[in-house]
Design an enzyme around this catalytic site. Structure first.
Site, PDB file in Angstrom:
ATOM      1  N   LYS A 335       0.771  -1.105   0.151  1.00 26.75           N
ATOM      2  CA  LYS A 335       0.064  -0.108   0.048  1.00 26.75           C
ATOM      3  C   LYS A 335       0.784   1.286   0.181  1.00 26.75           C
ATOM      4  O   LYS A 335       0.558   2.376  -0.707  1.00 26.75           O
ATOM      5  CB  LYS A 335      -1.107  -0.083   1.177  1.00 26.75           C
ATOM      6  CG  LYS A 335      -1.923  -1.017   1.103  1.00 26.75           C
ATOM      7  CD  LYS A 335      -2.806  -1.139   2.076  1.00 26.75           C
ATOM      8  CE  LYS A 335      -3.720  -2.727   2.276  1.00 26.75           C
ATOM      9  NZ  LYS A 335      -4.400  -2.946   1.263  1.00 26.75           N
ATOM     10  N   ASP A 376       3.439 -11.798  -2.996  1.00 24.77           N
ATOM     11  CA  ASP A 376       2.330 -12.004  -4.122  1.00 24.77           C
ATOM     12  C   ASP A 376       2.466 -11.353  -5.332  1.00 24.77           C
ATOM     13  O   ASP A 376       2.187 -11.992  -6.350  1.00 24.77           O
ATOM     14  CB  ASP A 376       1.039 -11.655  -3.538  1.00 24.77           C
ATOM     15  CG  ASP A 376       0.809 -10.251  -3.014  1.00 24.77           C
ATOM     16  OD1 ASP A 376       1.873  -9.516  -3.145  1.00 24.77           O
ATOM     17  OD2 ASP A 376      -0.135  -9.670  -2.697  1.00 24.77           O
TER      18      ASP A 376
END
Ligand SMILES: [Zn+2]
Length: 476
Positions: A335, A376
């Protein structure tokens, strides 16, 4: 009943299991044959190691968006270029590919994945399209793919899901929910997921499904999703939180209560209405020559009352005990990479590394624990030459940091101009130790991790792989 079956006991160690049974019969004359056969039948039914072997555990630690670049930036800043992070100490290291599929043409590749598609890869062993949570690319039906957490539960493992994001964010969601869009996080967020609404006979939002899945330990942010009211089924009108209480969950909301949380009960810890508070502060990157030189500011976590990721991980390990599957996500590395905020990004990577150390310390006293540290997808940030007087203007956003080495390091963010930065499509690191750790060596794919974790838990997934359209468990 479910549309797939786990062929219990049909694993590589099956022959060894039978031999083990014979050895027990010979050696322990006081145990009747019937007892031993019953014990072996029990092992065959539940999966996992046979009686007498130590129970196996899997701890999967995901640094969201933590590509090689993000790891190197955090290492350089916090321990120096020649220093080593806890995550650098795992003995088996490989790389894995992370690509997704296209929603409109599921036979075509999408080279840059999001967290939903990539998480679905290791959670189910199947590629999907960006935005999907444990469902197949291009499908219009309610068509869930069985997840590693569901398979572990059915094999008798306890389960945990821990994150610094909202619990309903994509990475924690892929384990214990199935929905066509990652945006459908609470009952009031279902605009893109009509078929999945409870009033339409579906399994409901991500928050509802996570509770209905009876995951033993759920820790993270996202309280506001669980304060929404359920719109169909037997719990209509209740908040998801109330449904959780009715289903046996103890609910805690701060670090002190987490420490005191009752063992032997399901636990839902929600420590922030949204994502959890960031660990570090500092100036965001700026147009050339950028912000800095700066040193990052470490926030005092105790002022927020929120536990750190390391504290959540330690408590989850305490509560799960032995014979469990646990996923831990450091969510805000990604983020803050999107935000082009290097100090915040590094602070989250360092906090994630502390959680890795907690898992490695646990594995020291529980050697039958497969610990995996991976990401990821790759992300934007790059280490570039320090701007010099007379340089021509360079593209993107920059910040220069003073590192542990006493040197200047410049970080560049340049996948977008004037908006949030993008994920990137490079392979990422996967490192492991413990049973089956050697399976991460070389270059593998994200979906291989599903099979590695299943193998470590003694779960045969061959039948699962051949039947992608598995049904949601009828007991939920
Ligand atoms: Zn992201």
């Amino acid at each position: 009943m479910t549309g797939f079956s786990v062929r219990r006991g049909r694993r590589a160690g099956e022959g060894r299991q039978r031999l083990h049974g014979i050895a027990v019969v010979v050696a322990v004359a006081t145990l009747s044959c019937a007892t031993v056969l019953a014990m072996n039948r029990q092992a065959a039914r539940t999966g996992g190691p046979p009686p007498g072997e130590r129970p196996r555990n899997v701890v999967l630690l995901i640094g969201d968006g933590m590509g090689d670049s993000e790891i190197t930036i955090a290492r350089n800043y916090s321990v120096g270029a020649a220093g080593r992070l806890a995550m650098d100490s795992l003995p088996m290291t490989g790389a894995y590919t992370t690509y997704a599929l296209q929603e409109a043409a599921p036979d075509k590749i999408e080279y840059v994945t999001d967290s939903a598609a990539s998480g679905t890869g290791w959670a189910t062993g199947h590629k999907t399209s960006n935005g999907r949570i444990a469902t197949s690319a291009g499908s219009t039906d309610v068509a869930p793919l069985a997840t590693i957490l569901e398979l572990a539960q059915r094999a008798g493992y306890r389960t945990g899901d821990v994150t610094t994001a909202e619990l309903t964010d994509a990475t924690p969601a892929v384990l214990a929910s199935h929905v066509n869009s990652r945006t459908c996080q609470g009952p009031a967020d279902m605009a893109s997921c009509d078929a999945y609404r409870k009033e339409h006979g579906g399994p409901g939002s991500i928050a509802e499904q996570q509770i209905d899945h009876h995951v033993d330990v759920l820790l993270g942010g996202g309280r506001s999703r669980f304060a929404q009211r359920i719109t169909g089924g037997p719990h209509t009108g209740l908040m998801v939180l109330d449904s959780a209480r009715q289903q046996g969950y103890a609910i805690v909301s701060n670090a002190a209560a987490l420490k005191q949380s009752p063992p032997g009960r399901r636990l839902l810890g929600l420590f922030n209405d949204g994502n959890m508070t960031l660990e570090w502060g500092g100036a965001a990157a700026a147009a050339f020559p950028g912000s800095g030189p700066q040193s990052c500011v470490e926030h005092r976590r105790e002022l927020t009352g929120e536990p750190s990721l390391a504290e959540m991980t330690a408590r989850a390990l305490d509560l799960l005990g032995a014979r469990f599957f646990l996923q831990v996500e450091g969510a805000s590395i990604d983020k803050q990479d999107h935000e082009a905020s290097p100090c915040q990004q590094i602070g989250e990577t360092v906090a994630f590394d502390r959680a890795v150390k907690v898992a490695l310390d646990f594995a020291r006293t529980h050697p039958e624990t497969l610990v995996i540290v991976t990401a990821d997808h790759a992300h934007t940030s790059q280490i570039v030459p320090v701007p010099q007087p007379g340089d021509k203007v360079r593209p993107g956003l920059f910040s220069t940091l003073l590192t542990k080495d006493g040197s200047l390091m410049t970080i560049n963010y340049a996948t977008r101009a004037g908006e949030i930065q993008d994920h990137t499509g490079a392979q990422v690191r996967i490192a492991a130790q413990g049973p089956m750790a050697e399976r991460v060596l070389g270059v593998t794919d994200q979906t291989d991790l599903f099979r590695t974790m299943a193998a470590a838990m003694g779960i045969d997934v061959k039948s699962q792989s051949s039947n992608p359209k598995a049904q949601i468990p009828s007991s939920r």
